[in-house]
Design an enzyme around this catalytic site. Structure first.
Site, PDB file in Angstrom:
ATOM      1  N   GLU A 101      49.145  41.805  38.815  1.00  0.00           N
ATOM      2  CA  GLU A 101      48.865  42.076  37.403  1.00  0.00           C
ATOM      3  C   GLU A 101      49.869  43.082  36.825  1.00  0.00           C
ATOM      4  O   GLU A 101      50.309  42.954  35.679  1.00  0.00           O
ATOM      5  CB  GLU A 101      47.434  42.597  37.225  1.00  0.00           C
ATOM      6  CG  GLU A 101      46.373  41.526  37.436  1.00  0.00           C
ATOM      7  CD  GLU A 101      45.017  41.908  36.837  1.00  0.00           C
ATOM      8  OE1 GLU A 101      44.328  41.017  36.331  1.00  0.00           O
ATOM      9  OE2 GLU A 101      44.662  43.100  36.887  1.00  0.00           O
ATOM     10  N   GLN A 150      33.398  44.417  38.574  1.00  0.00           N
ATOM     11  CA  GLN A 150      32.257  43.528  38.433  1.00  0.00           C
ATOM     12  C   GLN A 150      31.115  43.947  39.362  1.00  0.00           C
ATOM     13  O   GLN A 150      29.961  44.068  38.938  1.00  0.00           O
ATOM     14  CB  GLN A 150      32.724  42.110  38.781  1.00  0.00           C
ATOM     15  CG  GLN A 150      31.774  41.028  38.443  1.00  0.00           C
ATOM     16  CD  GLN A 150      32.403  39.633  38.690  1.00  0.00           C
ATOM     17  OE1 GLN A 150      31.750  38.644  38.444  1.00  0.00           O
ATOM     18  NE2 GLN A 150      33.634  39.563  39.167  1.00  0.00           N
TER      19      GLN A 150
END
Lengths: 406, 406
Positions: free
Chosen positions: B170, B318
């Site tokens: 990323e 998450q």
């Protein structure tokens, strides 16, 4: 084709204005004109302190040479001048060599270290776009580091500026405006940041009217600038400066030291064998060197005396731009066989020192003093007038300081 | 007043969500709740790579704890945790000490160096707002320096990234988008800049579907990323990394090396005597530590096994957010004398890796593969959902990624 070769070295204020003047006054049949510059852009040296402080982006300060010089009329060579041989009339470049019949030297200034220990190695200087941009990033980088340190490392957020002359004061003023932004960007408490101006002389802005100097110092002190006047810088190290006043020494811890106290002419000129006085060529009234009839000098590499004060005129953009008019006129005369060379007469229209944003001090029309907003407007007007002269309305709209009133 | 003391350490994903959940489910009479955090802001760790690359300002990534935590209901202490003593039920802070009846440890991650020589001293790591901002400025500073060097100093404009896992990929993707901007800002030719990703494993994004990995690598290679897979980093120095593949060593000159290859739980947890497995606490199903009935662990300091794969779940935002629901529920039970503690069951809704701007890859609903724009929209939707959960529509509008479709 027996056109004479005119070579202009440097596209600073003096060099580029000479080129622009010649492209207006001379046809391609009269002479072959070559302009040599390290970069493909011209920049306004008098704005660099704003780029260095981070209050103005450097792209506002520079402009493509192509935008003002007609490359059909003037041959542009992007290269770095290494040396000049006035006897054989050649210029050595990094990637080649040029012959000339007439030469204009406009190679600008260098920082003068006055032999102070460590300045060469550890001080940052405001010299060009690259070095100004580096100063901005250097300060930002140290602010970014501050919160990563376990102990309180005040050296990272202390900024030292050497010299309270024109550049030193203008730079400190911009920094004073920038620091609140830096504190916000990097989560640094404002009260921890120090901005220190060190000046060896007894006053800031030597030569300015004392009333103006007092105004400037008060305004800057209100914004948190600490002045250390009558204070010599004895040594600069990687993370400190050592200063001395009244025989007492003090060490100031700083990773951000910017030396703005002195400039001299480009050392290439002296190294090439031209007669110089403190690094500048004492030019004749027609701006030719004492020894060579075919070599002119404009801008910071030249020195001329002010007969009124019996001291040299300070090397300013204003004078460099005016010199370019005289040089272009005299070149035109010589190329066309004319005999009468003009003598250079500076017309000092005014001197204004910016204190950042909408504040300034200055003197215009010989003795009219200006403060605050009116001085600031005058400063921007002077800058805008130069852009008009250099590239017309188009350039003014593109690069001018059009936010004159706020 | 016999209210129990609940102390939450850390305001990362797990800690702040626990606090927000508790302030909804518990009244002030039921318990005194204290949240301890080093800064007065919460930040989204999963966005830090954008701040580090300079493609997103760090103020977009962080939010004032005050904006989502009601300081009338929850006692906020801005301080740094030094150690925990679970026997005496006390927490040592830099500037004090706290007693607790129930403790929630949410102290986040640290970089794992795997003992590689020089990483500790010379590598930059993406850990928090301060270090991400520093990376941005570090790269900018070296680009600024490039044009001030006489020789060509490619180490200044070579960026090395260690690790092709989630963060590494990323981050490299954001950098690939940023480099053209850097080249323009610092007058550096694009073709001189190198962006090198070094990964010890045989593939990038291990664990992702090979088709998705191929898509990602192709897209990044098109943007100029050089991958060195199956390549170990042997040593990091001030201006280089030494890598080895198939027993051949290579030195890559770079002043910009960012280590994004491994994280472990905050070392304070292990140093405080809690049982850990590779720096993380192997929590019970109800998220309490093996040894202490009054201590919960959320987020990256906890490890739980995935029974399907028999490997630990990766430490993600998450899971941390979902853990906070379980911890808040169980605390409410314990405080109100309830007996039935919930077991934590992660619901992996999807995993999406951003490739910068409008590009991404991901898997949702167990096996639906997403590429490009649809994956990118999903990624932003996940981030926006978190902000909704944390602070409602107001926070979503203030800090959300609302430019979902372009």
């Amino acid at each position: 084709m027996n056109r004479p070769n005119i070579v202009i070295l440097g596209a600073g204020y003096g060099g580029i204005m000479t080129a622009v003047n010649l492209q207006k006054s001379m046809s391609s049949e009269e002479a072959k004109i070559t302009l040599v510059n390290k970069h493909d852009y011209h920049y306004q040296t008098t704005w660099l302190h704003e780029n260095a402080a981070g209050t103005l982006h450097h792209d506002r300060t520079r402009l493509a040479i192509n935008d003002v010089v007609d490359f059909n009329k003037i041959n542009f060579v992007q290269d770095t001048v290494k040396s000049i041989d006035p006897k054989s009339k050649t210029v050595k470049l990094e990637d080649g060599e040029l012959n000339y019949d007439y030469l204009v030297i406009g190679l600008g200034f260098e920082s003068a270290t006055f032999g102070i220990d460590g300045i060469e190695e550890h001080a940052l200087t405001i010299q060009n776009i690259n070095s100004a941009r580096k100063i901005r990033d250097h300060i930002e980088y140290n602010f970014a580091q501050y919160n990563l340190e376990r102990g309180e490392r005040e050296d990272l957020i202390t900024i030292g500026v050497g010299g309270a002359g024109f550049t030193g004061i203008e730079f400190v003023a911009e920094l004073a405006n920038r620091i609140p932004e830096l504190c916000q960007e990097y989560d640094v408490p404002r009260e921890k940041v120090r901005l220190i101006n060190v000046e060896a002389g007894p006053t800031a802005l030597a030569g300015f009217d004392p009333e103006l100097v007092e105004y400037a110092m008060n305004r800057l002190e209100e914004k948190g600038v600490e002045f250390k006047l009558g204070t010599m810088i004895k040594k600069v190290t990687e993370d400190s400066i050592i200063v001395e006043k009244d025989e007492e020494r003090e060490e100031i811890k700083t990773k951000n030291f910017i030396w703005a106290a002195g400039v001299t002419g480009n050392s290439i000129v002296q190294e090439s064998g031209f007669e110089t006085n403190r690094g500048r060529v004492p030019v004749r009234p027609d701006l030719r060197t004492p020894d060579y009839d075919d070599v002119f000098v404009v801008g910071d590499c030249a020195v001329i005396m002010n007969p009124d004060t019996e001291r040299p005129y300070p090397p300013t953009a204003q004078i460099a731009i005016q010199m370019a008019d005289t040089v272009a006129h005299n070149l035109k005369q010589m190329v066309s066989g004319g005999e009468k060379l003009q003598s250079f007469e500076p017309h000092i229209q005014g001197t204004v020192a910016s204190l950042g944003h909408t504040d300034a001090i200055g003197v215009v029309f010989d003795d009219k003093k200006l403060f605050g907003r009116s001085a600031s407007i005058m400063k921007k007007a002077i800058d805008n007038r130069y852009l008009m002269k250099l590239g017309g309305v188009g350039l003014l709209l593109k690069k001018g300081k059009l936010d004159m009133y706020h």
